[in-house]
Design a protein around this motif. Sequence first.
Motif, PDB file in Angstrom:
ATOM      1  N   PRO A  71       0.906  -1.409   0.260  1.00  0.00           N
ATOM      2  CA  PRO A  71      -0.175  -0.283   0.046  1.00  0.00           C
ATOM      3  C   PRO A  71       0.817   1.169  -0.040  1.00  0.00           C
ATOM      4  CG  PRO A  71      -0.460  -1.085   2.425  1.00  0.00           C
ATOM      5  CD  PRO A  71       1.138  -2.318   0.933  1.00  0.00           C
ATOM      6  N   GLU A  72       1.891   1.370   0.597  1.00  0.00           N
ATOM      7  CA  GLU A  72       2.397   2.417   0.655  1.00  0.00           C
ATOM      8  C   GLU A  72       3.457   2.928  -1.228  1.00  0.00           C
ATOM      9  OE1 GLU A  72       5.659  -1.174   0.888  1.00  0.00           O
ATOM     10  OE2 GLU A  72       3.816  -0.529   1.539  1.00  0.00           O
ATOM     11  N   VAL A  73       3.662   1.449  -1.874  1.00  0.00           N
ATOM     12  CA  VAL A  73       3.559   1.964  -3.392  1.00  0.00           C
ATOM     13  C   VAL A  73       2.779   2.422  -4.437  1.00  0.00           C
ATOM     14  CG1 VAL A  73       5.010   1.137  -5.234  1.00  0.00           C
ATOM     15  CG2 VAL A  73       5.527   0.156  -3.380  1.00  0.00           C
ATOM     16  N   ALA A  74       2.286   4.111  -4.366  1.00  0.00           N
ATOM     17  CA  ALA A  74       1.498   4.423  -5.276  1.00  0.00           C
ATOM     18  C   ALA A  74       1.185   3.944  -6.751  1.00  0.00           C
ATOM     19  CB  ALA A  74       1.563   6.320  -5.413  1.00  0.00           C
ATOM     20  N   ILE A  75       0.550   3.214  -7.267  1.00  0.00           N
ATOM     21  CA  ILE A  75       0.540   3.374  -8.380  1.00  0.00           C
ATOM     22  C   ILE A  75      -0.697   4.395  -9.275  1.00  0.00           C
ATOM     23  CG2 ILE A  75       0.212   0.611  -7.856  1.00  0.00           C
ATOM     24  CD1 ILE A  75      -2.085   0.237  -8.092  1.00  0.00           C
ATOM     25  N   GLY A  76      -1.315   5.031  -8.647  1.00  0.00           N
ATOM     26  CA  GLY A  76      -1.765   5.793  -9.063  1.00  0.00           C
ATOM     27  C   GLY A  76      -2.332   6.830  -7.799  1.00  0.00           C
TER      28      GLY A  76
END
Length: 231
Positions: A71-76
Amino acid sequence: MLHQSSATRVFPNRCAAGRALGAELARLDLQRPVVLALPRGGVPVGYEVAHLLGAPLDVLVVRKVGAPGQPEVAIGAVASGVTVFDDEMLSMLGVGADYFEAAARRERLEAQRREAVFRQGRPPLDLRDRTAILVDDGLATGSTMLAAVAVARKLEAAHVIVAVPVGARQACDRLAKRADRMVCLSVPEPFGAVGAWYEDFTQADDAEVRRLLLLAQLEQEAHYQPVAGAG
């Protein structure tokens, strides 16, 4: 345009960072500025900027859409009906459209809830024909701020400025291509995390956000209150 004011620096706290950022912005020719802070961490910074510029302050609630299991990795990101896709991350992680839409839907609901909590019935500021200054405490990937820029454009801001005390080079370069001006006081390399560049990075809570928004509103009302007997 990327405007970087100094070499690598560490800020005592968000308030000190906001005063330094406000001083830098005060050197620009700003037409009818309004400050939009990304909560929570951007609000103490944005309050100091707004106070120094004599500009109104509001929040712009933008929610990152996180990768599956990360969840800490933004995909948008999503905000006020605007959705920003990080095509590079989506492709690299192999994230499907169904996952993204479901995750984005959850974040939109949370964004609406937070706006109600922070504003407490106050309407959002009108950005039409204003210079929107988008403020956060720092930029890591820049995905959240990209969504904020898109929202400000949709709301018909005349000019959009992104302003942060510290940011990663890649994120700042990305934002410089989307905003009319990108102001970042420090672009350290290697970057690491935003919190590494603050001595005190204590999280701001909802009550602090509401307090600063109310204080900024009262300052604006006092500034524009007519003098007794005038006219």
